[in-house]
Write an enzyme that holds these catalytic residues in place. Structure first.
Site, PDB file in Angstrom:
ATOM      1  CE1 TYR A  28      34.168  29.181  48.021  1.00 40.60           C
ATOM      2  CE2 TYR A  28      34.193  26.876  48.639  1.00 40.60           C
ATOM      3  CZ  TYR A  28      34.741  27.938  47.948  1.00 40.60           C
ATOM      4  OH  TYR A  28      35.865  27.739  47.190  1.00 40.60           O
TER       5      TYR A  28
ATOM      6  CE  LYS B  69      40.085  43.771  44.103  1.00 42.31           C
ATOM      7  NZ  LYS B  69      41.455  44.012  43.620  1.00 42.31           N
TER       8      LYS B  69
ATOM      9  CG  ASP C 173      38.831  26.538  48.388  1.00 44.85           C
ATOM     10  OD1 ASP C 173      39.744  25.731  48.630  1.00 44.85           O
ATOM     11  OD2 ASP C 173      37.832  26.238  47.700  1.00 44.85           O
TER      12      ASP C 173
ATOM     13  CG  ASP D  81      44.383  42.418  43.936  1.00 45.18           C
ATOM     14  OD1 ASP D  81      44.027  42.609  45.104  1.00 45.18           O
ATOM     15  OD2 ASP D  81      44.194  43.256  43.042  1.00 45.18           O
TER      16      ASP D  81
END
Ligand code: NAD
Length: 362
Positions: free
Chosen positions: A124, A191, A248, A224
Protein backbone atom coordinates in the site's frame (compact mmCIF):
# COMPACT_ATOMS: atom_id res chain seq x y z
CA UNK A 1 -15.41 21.70 27.89
CA UNK A 2 -16.79 19.90 24.81
CA UNK A 3 -14.50 17.52 22.93
CA UNK A 4 -13.48 19.25 19.70
CA UNK A 5 -13.42 16.66 16.93
CA UNK A 6 -13.12 16.48 13.16
CA UNK A 7 -16.12 14.78 11.56
CA UNK A 8 -15.75 13.27 8.09
CA UNK A 9 -19.14 11.99 6.90
CA UNK A 10 -17.58 10.42 3.77
CA UNK A 11 -19.84 9.26 0.92
CA UNK A 12 -22.03 6.31 -0.10
CA UNK A 13 -23.56 5.05 3.16
CA UNK A 14 -21.13 7.25 5.15
CA UNK A 15 -23.40 10.26 5.82
CA UNK A 16 -26.32 8.16 7.10
CA UNK A 17 -24.27 6.01 9.50
CA UNK A 18 -22.39 9.10 10.68
CA UNK A 19 -25.69 10.88 11.34
CA UNK A 20 -26.95 7.88 13.36
CA UNK A 21 -23.68 7.76 15.31
CA UNK A 22 -23.65 11.49 15.98
CA UNK A 23 -27.16 11.26 17.45
CA UNK A 24 -26.12 8.35 19.68
CA UNK A 25 -22.97 10.15 20.84
CA UNK A 26 -24.94 13.29 21.65
CA UNK A 27 -27.44 11.20 23.64
CA UNK A 28 -24.63 10.04 25.96
CA UNK A 29 -24.65 13.51 27.53
CA UNK A 30 -21.04 14.20 26.60
CA UNK A 31 -20.59 17.44 24.70
CA UNK A 32 -18.90 17.51 21.29
CA UNK A 33 -17.87 20.38 19.06
CA UNK A 34 -17.83 18.98 15.50
CA UNK A 35 -15.67 20.37 12.72
CA UNK A 36 -17.36 18.86 9.66
CA UNK A 37 -15.13 18.46 6.58
CA UNK A 38 -15.44 16.86 3.15
CA UNK A 39 -13.12 14.50 1.27
CA UNK A 40 -13.39 12.21 -1.78
CA UNK A 41 -15.38 13.00 -4.92
CA UNK A 42 -17.26 15.86 -3.22
CA UNK A 43 -13.96 17.56 -2.34
CA UNK A 44 -12.57 16.80 -5.80
CA UNK A 45 -15.55 18.64 -7.35
CA UNK A 46 -15.40 21.58 -4.93
CA UNK A 47 -11.67 22.05 -4.30
CA UNK A 48 -10.03 20.13 -7.18
CA UNK A 49 -8.50 17.59 -4.79
CA UNK A 50 -10.03 14.61 -2.94
CA UNK A 51 -8.04 15.44 0.21
CA UNK A 52 -7.89 19.23 0.72
CA UNK A 53 -5.28 20.70 3.07
CA UNK A 54 -7.94 22.12 5.39
CA UNK A 55 -9.01 18.55 6.24
CA UNK A 56 -5.49 17.56 7.29
CA UNK A 57 -5.15 20.85 9.24
CA UNK A 58 -8.43 20.21 11.08
CA UNK A 59 -7.37 16.67 12.08
CA UNK A 60 -3.89 17.83 13.13
CA UNK A 61 -5.46 20.53 15.30
CA UNK A 62 -8.18 18.39 16.89
CA UNK A 63 -6.04 15.21 17.10
CA UNK A 64 -9.16 13.01 16.89
CA UNK A 65 -11.51 12.38 13.97
CA UNK A 66 -14.61 10.26 13.42
CA UNK A 67 -14.84 9.17 9.81
CA UNK A 68 -17.40 7.52 7.57
CA UNK A 69 -16.24 5.44 4.61
CA UNK A 70 -15.04 7.10 1.40
CA UNK A 71 -15.30 5.64 -2.11
CA UNK A 72 -12.12 5.07 -4.11
CA UNK A 73 -12.57 4.87 -7.88
CA UNK A 74 -11.38 1.41 -9.05
CA UNK A 75 -8.49 1.17 -11.53
CA UNK A 76 -8.55 4.85 -12.58
CA UNK A 77 -9.21 8.25 -10.96
CA UNK A 78 -7.81 9.58 -7.70
CA UNK A 79 -5.86 7.44 -5.23
CA UNK A 80 -7.48 6.26 -2.00
CA UNK A 81 -8.21 9.12 0.41
CA UNK A 82 -8.19 6.54 3.20
CA UNK A 83 -4.64 5.42 2.43
CA UNK A 84 -3.53 9.07 1.93
CA UNK A 85 -4.93 10.11 5.33
CA UNK A 86 -3.12 7.26 7.09
CA UNK A 87 0.15 8.03 5.31
CA UNK A 88 -0.02 11.83 5.62
CA UNK A 89 -0.80 11.72 9.33
CA UNK A 90 1.46 8.72 10.00
CA UNK A 91 -1.41 6.73 11.49
CA UNK A 92 0.74 3.63 11.52
CA UNK A 93 -1.50 1.30 13.49
CA UNK A 94 -4.87 0.06 12.31
CA UNK A 95 -6.76 -1.51 15.17
CA UNK A 96 -9.72 -3.74 14.33
CA UNK A 97 -11.41 -5.61 17.18
CA UNK A 98 -13.56 -8.57 16.08
CA UNK A 99 -15.78 -9.82 18.87
CA UNK A 100 -18.92 -11.98 18.89
CA UNK A 101 -21.89 -10.25 20.52
CA UNK A 102 -24.62 -12.62 21.78
CA UNK A 103 -27.54 -12.49 19.38
CA UNK A 104 -25.44 -12.28 16.23
CA UNK A 105 -25.81 -15.48 14.25
CA UNK A 106 -22.38 -16.88 13.40
CA UNK A 107 -20.94 -20.40 13.39
CA UNK A 108 -18.58 -19.30 16.18
CA UNK A 109 -19.06 -18.20 19.77
CA UNK A 110 -16.66 -16.38 22.08
CA UNK A 111 -14.41 -14.96 19.40
CA UNK A 112 -12.49 -11.94 20.68
CA UNK A 113 -9.65 -11.13 18.32
CA UNK A 114 -7.91 -7.82 17.83
CA UNK A 115 -6.22 -7.26 14.49
CA UNK A 116 -3.27 -4.84 14.56
CA UNK A 117 -2.48 -3.96 10.96
CA UNK A 118 0.59 -1.99 9.85
CA UNK A 119 -0.87 0.96 8.02
CA UNK A 120 1.85 2.86 6.19
CA UNK A 121 3.87 0.58 3.92
CA UNK A 122 3.89 -2.87 2.26
CA UNK A 123 2.00 -3.09 -1.05
CA UNK A 124 0.00 0.00 0.00
CA UNK A 125 3.04 2.30 -0.25
CA UNK A 126 1.52 3.67 -3.45
CA UNK A 127 4.71 3.00 -5.42
CA UNK A 128 3.34 1.72 -8.70
CA UNK A 129 4.43 1.79 -12.32
CA UNK A 130 1.81 1.38 -15.04
CA UNK A 131 2.27 -0.93 -18.02
CA UNK A 132 3.91 0.71 -21.05
CA UNK A 133 5.27 3.84 -19.30
CA UNK A 134 8.85 5.13 -19.42
CA UNK A 135 9.14 4.46 -15.68
CA UNK A 136 8.08 0.82 -15.92
CA UNK A 137 10.55 0.29 -18.81
CA UNK A 138 13.32 1.78 -16.66
CA UNK A 139 12.34 -0.44 -13.74
CA UNK A 140 12.31 -3.52 -16.02
CA UNK A 141 15.86 -2.61 -17.17
CA UNK A 142 17.01 -2.24 -13.57
CA UNK A 143 15.51 -5.63 -12.67
CA UNK A 144 17.23 -7.21 -15.70
CA UNK A 145 20.58 -5.75 -14.62
CA UNK A 146 20.18 -6.78 -11.00
CA UNK A 147 18.64 -10.23 -11.42
CA UNK A 148 19.19 -11.23 -15.08
CA UNK A 149 15.43 -11.77 -15.28
CA UNK A 150 13.50 -10.31 -18.16
CA UNK A 151 10.09 -8.86 -17.35
CA UNK A 152 7.27 -9.21 -19.87
CA UNK A 153 6.90 -5.96 -21.90
CA UNK A 154 3.27 -5.62 -20.79
CA UNK A 155 4.00 -5.79 -17.04
CA UNK A 156 2.74 -3.34 -14.40
CA UNK A 157 4.51 -3.07 -11.05
CA UNK A 158 3.35 -2.47 -7.47
CA UNK A 159 6.24 -2.38 -5.03
CA UNK A 160 6.10 -4.12 -1.65
CA UNK A 161 8.15 -2.13 0.86
CA UNK A 162 8.71 -3.34 4.42
CA UNK A 163 11.10 -1.54 6.76
CA UNK A 164 12.61 -2.70 10.01
CA UNK A 165 11.58 0.61 11.65
CA UNK A 166 7.89 0.33 10.75
CA UNK A 167 7.82 -3.39 11.58
CA UNK A 168 9.27 -2.87 15.04
CA UNK A 169 6.95 0.08 15.65
CA UNK A 170 3.78 -1.89 14.81
CA UNK A 171 4.80 -5.01 16.73
CA UNK A 172 5.63 -2.84 19.75
CA UNK A 173 2.19 -1.22 19.41
CA UNK A 174 0.59 -4.70 19.40
CA UNK A 175 2.46 -5.76 22.54
CA UNK A 176 1.74 -2.48 24.36
CA UNK A 177 -1.94 -2.86 23.44
CA UNK A 178 -1.92 -6.49 24.65
CA UNK A 179 -0.32 -5.47 27.93
CA UNK A 180 -2.67 -2.51 28.51
CA UNK A 181 -5.77 -4.60 27.76
CA UNK A 182 -4.53 -7.63 29.73
CA UNK A 183 -4.44 -9.87 26.69
CA UNK A 184 -2.35 -13.03 26.70
CA UNK A 185 -0.96 -13.71 23.27
CA UNK A 186 0.37 -11.87 20.20
CA UNK A 187 0.60 -13.76 16.88
CA UNK A 188 2.64 -12.24 14.04
CA UNK A 189 1.53 -13.30 10.55
CA UNK A 190 3.83 -13.31 7.50
CA UNK A 191 4.96 -15.17 4.40
CA UNK A 192 8.65 -15.04 5.27
CA UNK A 193 9.33 -18.43 3.69
CA UNK A 194 8.74 -16.91 0.23
CA UNK A 195 9.17 -13.14 0.74
CA UNK A 196 12.50 -13.32 2.50
CA UNK A 197 13.54 -9.67 2.34
CA UNK A 198 10.20 -8.03 3.13
CA UNK A 199 8.18 -10.41 5.32
CA UNK A 200 11.46 -11.94 6.51
CA UNK A 201 12.44 -8.53 7.86
CA UNK A 202 9.01 -8.13 9.50
CA UNK A 203 9.39 -11.53 11.18
CA UNK A 204 12.92 -10.84 12.47
CA UNK A 205 11.74 -7.48 13.85
CA UNK A 206 8.71 -9.14 15.49
CA UNK A 207 10.86 -11.78 17.19
CA UNK A 208 13.23 -9.11 18.46
CA UNK A 209 10.45 -6.94 19.91
CA UNK A 210 8.71 -9.99 21.42
CA UNK A 211 11.77 -10.62 23.62
CA UNK A 212 11.01 -7.32 25.43
CA UNK A 213 7.60 -8.68 26.51
CA UNK A 214 8.25 -11.98 28.34
CA UNK A 215 4.87 -11.63 30.13
CA UNK A 216 2.98 -12.05 26.84
CA UNK A 217 3.03 -15.23 24.75
CA UNK A 218 4.34 -14.78 21.22
CA UNK A 219 4.05 -16.96 18.14
CA UNK A 220 4.55 -16.45 14.44
CA UNK A 221 2.30 -17.96 11.82
CA UNK A 222 2.46 -18.18 8.03
CA UNK A 223 -0.42 -16.16 6.58
CA UNK A 224 -2.10 -19.00 4.67
CA UNK A 225 -1.98 -21.28 7.74
CA UNK A 226 -3.45 -18.42 9.79
CA UNK A 227 -6.44 -18.15 7.43
CA UNK A 228 -7.11 -21.90 7.61
CA UNK A 229 -6.83 -21.94 11.42
CA UNK A 230 -9.07 -18.86 11.77
CA UNK A 231 -11.73 -20.63 9.73
CA UNK A 232 -11.50 -23.77 11.90
CA UNK A 233 -10.83 -22.51 15.41
CA UNK A 234 -10.72 -18.71 15.76
CA UNK A 235 -10.87 -18.83 19.58
CA UNK A 236 -7.16 -19.77 19.67
CA UNK A 237 -6.26 -16.21 18.57
CA UNK A 238 -6.02 -13.10 20.72
CA UNK A 239 -4.00 -10.20 19.21
CA UNK A 240 -2.77 -10.70 15.63
CA UNK A 241 -0.21 -8.29 14.15
CA UNK A 242 0.27 -8.19 10.39
CA UNK A 243 1.80 -6.20 7.54
CA UNK A 244 -0.63 -3.93 5.69
CA UNK A 245 -2.14 -6.10 2.92
CA UNK A 246 -2.56 -9.26 5.02
CA UNK A 247 -4.04 -7.09 7.79
CA UNK A 248 -6.61 -5.67 5.39
CA UNK A 249 -7.68 -9.11 4.19
CA UNK A 250 -7.57 -10.90 7.56
CA UNK A 251 -9.59 -8.16 9.29
CA UNK A 252 -12.41 -8.70 6.78
CA UNK A 253 -12.11 -12.46 7.35
CA UNK A 254 -12.38 -11.91 11.13
CA UNK A 255 -15.30 -9.52 10.62
CA UNK A 256 -16.99 -12.40 8.79
CA UNK A 257 -16.35 -14.72 11.74
CA UNK A 258 -18.20 -12.41 14.13
CA UNK A 259 -21.24 -11.55 12.01
CA UNK A 260 -20.04 -9.43 9.10
CA UNK A 261 -18.88 -5.95 8.25
CA UNK A 262 -21.92 -4.41 9.91
CA UNK A 263 -20.43 -5.13 13.35
CA UNK A 264 -16.69 -4.57 12.72
CA UNK A 265 -15.30 -1.29 14.09
CA UNK A 266 -11.82 0.17 13.67
CA UNK A 267 -9.32 2.90 14.36
CA UNK A 268 -6.22 4.30 12.69
CA UNK A 269 -3.78 5.43 15.33
CA UNK A 270 -0.50 7.37 15.31
CA UNK A 271 1.60 8.81 18.11
CA UNK A 272 -0.67 11.88 18.57
CA UNK A 273 -3.58 11.53 16.18
CA UNK A 274 -6.34 8.94 15.80
CA UNK A 275 -9.12 8.47 13.25
CA UNK A 276 -11.99 6.16 14.11
CA UNK A 277 -13.86 4.45 11.28
CA UNK A 278 -15.52 1.10 10.58
CA UNK A 279 -13.74 -1.67 8.67
CA UNK A 280 -16.35 -1.61 5.91
CA UNK A 281 -16.45 0.68 2.89
CA UNK A 282 -19.02 3.03 1.39
CA UNK A 283 -21.31 0.24 0.02
CA UNK A 284 -22.55 2.56 -2.77
CA UNK A 285 -25.43 0.27 -3.78
CA UNK A 286 -27.11 0.93 -0.41
CA UNK A 287 -26.42 4.68 -0.26
CA UNK A 288 -29.35 6.84 0.80
CA UNK A 289 -31.64 3.91 1.63
CA UNK A 290 -31.47 4.17 5.45
CA UNK A 291 -30.91 0.41 5.38
CA UNK A 292 -27.36 -0.51 6.41
CA UNK A 293 -26.08 -1.38 9.85
CA UNK A 294 -24.70 1.59 11.81
CA UNK A 295 -23.30 -0.68 14.58
CA UNK A 296 -19.73 -0.87 13.18
CA UNK A 297 -19.68 2.94 13.02
CA UNK A 298 -21.17 3.33 16.53
CA UNK A 299 -18.70 0.75 17.92
CA UNK A 300 -15.89 2.78 16.29
CA UNK A 301 -17.26 5.80 18.18
CA UNK A 302 -17.11 3.70 21.37
CA UNK A 303 -13.42 3.11 20.69
CA UNK A 304 -13.10 6.88 20.21
CA UNK A 305 -14.74 7.55 23.59
CA UNK A 306 -12.19 5.23 25.25
CA UNK A 307 -9.39 7.07 23.45
CA UNK A 308 -10.80 10.37 24.80
CA UNK A 309 -10.74 8.96 28.35
CA UNK A 310 -14.56 8.65 28.51
CA UNK A 311 -14.29 5.02 29.59
CA UNK A 312 -17.45 4.82 31.68
CA UNK A 313 -19.60 6.25 28.88
CA UNK A 314 -17.90 3.95 26.36
CA UNK A 315 -18.78 0.92 28.53
CA UNK A 316 -22.39 2.10 28.82
CA UNK A 317 -22.64 2.66 25.08
CA UNK A 318 -21.14 -0.73 24.25
CA UNK A 319 -23.61 -2.36 26.64
CA UNK A 320 -26.52 -0.50 25.01
CA UNK A 321 -25.40 -1.74 21.58
CA UNK A 322 -24.92 -5.31 22.88
CA UNK A 323 -28.42 -5.23 24.45
CA UNK A 324 -30.02 -4.07 21.19
CA UNK A 325 -28.23 -6.87 19.30
CA UNK A 326 -29.10 -9.50 21.93
CA UNK A 327 -32.77 -8.49 21.85
CA UNK A 328 -32.75 -8.85 18.05
CA UNK A 329 -35.83 -6.68 17.43
CA UNK A 330 -34.17 -3.47 16.26
CA UNK A 331 -31.38 -4.82 14.06
CA UNK A 332 -30.74 -4.26 10.36
CA UNK A 333 -31.20 -6.84 7.60
CA UNK A 334 -27.62 -8.14 7.79
CA UNK A 335 -28.17 -9.43 11.34
CA UNK A 336 -31.39 -11.25 10.45
CA UNK A 337 -31.17 -15.02 9.93
CA UNK A 338 -33.58 -14.74 7.03
CA UNK A 339 -32.89 -11.61 5.00
CA UNK A 340 -36.52 -11.45 3.91
CA UNK A 341 -37.66 -10.92 7.50
CA UNK A 342 -38.63 -7.31 8.32
CA UNK A 343 -35.59 -5.43 9.61
CA UNK A 344 -34.91 -2.13 11.36
CA UNK A 345 -33.59 0.86 9.43
CA UNK A 346 -30.29 2.59 10.14
CA UNK A 347 -32.01 5.35 12.11
CA UNK A 348 -34.22 2.90 14.04
CA UNK A 349 -31.08 1.10 15.29
CA UNK A 350 -29.77 4.45 16.53
CA UNK A 351 -33.14 5.14 18.21
CA UNK A 352 -33.02 1.73 19.93
CA UNK A 353 -29.47 2.29 21.20
CA UNK A 354 -30.44 5.75 22.51
CA UNK A 355 -33.45 4.23 24.29
CA UNK A 356 -31.22 1.60 25.96
CA UNK A 357 -28.80 4.35 27.01
CA UNK A 358 -31.64 6.38 28.53
CA UNK A 359 -32.92 3.28 30.39
CA UNK A 360 -29.47 2.69 31.85
CA UNK A 361 -29.42 6.30 33.05
CA UNK A 362 -32.78 5.94 34.78
P1 NAD B 1 -17.98 -2.33 1.28
O1 NAD B 1 -17.47 -2.64 2.63
O2 NAD B 1 -18.36 -0.93 1.01
O3 NAD B 1 -19.27 -3.21 0.97
C1 NAD B 1 -19.26 -4.60 0.68
C2 NAD B 1 -20.61 -5.17 1.10
O4 NAD B 1 -20.61 -5.35 2.51
C3 NAD B 1 -21.80 -4.28 0.82
O5 NAD B 1 -22.28 -4.40 -0.47
C4 NAD B 1 -22.78 -4.77 1.86
O6 NAD B 1 -23.39 -5.96 1.40
C5 NAD B 1 -21.88 -5.09 3.04
N1 NAD B 1 -21.80 -3.98 3.99
C6 NAD B 1 -20.82 -3.06 4.12
N2 NAD B 1 -21.07 -2.22 5.13
C7 NAD B 1 -22.26 -2.61 5.65
C8 NAD B 1 -23.07 -2.14 6.71
N3 NAD B 1 -22.73 -1.08 7.47
N4 NAD B 1 -24.24 -2.77 6.97
C9 NAD B 1 -24.60 -3.83 6.25
N5 NAD B 1 -23.88 -4.34 5.23
C10 NAD B 1 -22.72 -3.73 4.93
O7 NAD B 1 -16.85 -2.85 0.25
P2 NAD B 1 -16.64 -2.55 -1.29
O8 NAD B 1 -17.94 -2.73 -2.02
O9 NAD B 1 -15.47 -3.39 -1.66
O10 NAD B 1 -16.18 -1.04 -1.36
C11 NAD B 1 -17.03 0.04 -1.71
C12 NAD B 1 -16.23 1.31 -1.70
O11 NAD B 1 -15.77 1.60 -0.37
C13 NAD B 1 -14.98 1.26 -2.58
O12 NAD B 1 -14.86 2.48 -3.26
C14 NAD B 1 -13.84 1.09 -1.59
O13 NAD B 1 -12.64 1.63 -2.07
C15 NAD B 1 -14.37 1.89 -0.40
N6 NAD B 1 -13.79 1.51 0.90
C16 NAD B 1 -13.57 2.52 1.78
C17 NAD B 1 -13.09 2.23 3.03
C18 NAD B 1 -12.86 3.36 3.98
O14 NAD B 1 -13.36 4.46 3.76
N7 NAD B 1 -12.12 3.17 5.05
C19 NAD B 1 -12.85 0.90 3.41
C20 NAD B 1 -13.13 -0.12 2.50
C21 NAD B 1 -13.61 0.19 1.23
Amino acid sequence: MPHKLTLIPGDGIGPEIIEATKRVLEATGIKFDWDIVIVGQGAQDKFGTPLPDYVLESIKKNKVALKGPVTTPIGTGFRSVNVALRQNLDLYACLRPCKTYPGVTTPFENVDIVIVRENTEDLYSGIEFAKGTRESDRLAKLILEATQREMKKDSGFSIKVISETASKRIVKFAFEYARAKKRKKVSAAHKANILKFSDGLFLTAAREVAREYPDIEFEDVVIDALCMRLARNPQQYDVIVLPNLYGDIVSDLCAGLVGGLGVAPGANIGDNIAIFEPTHGSAPKYAGQNKVNPVAMILSATMMLRHLGETETADKLEKAIADVIAEGKSVTYDLKLDRNQPAATTSQVADAVIKKLKNQGG
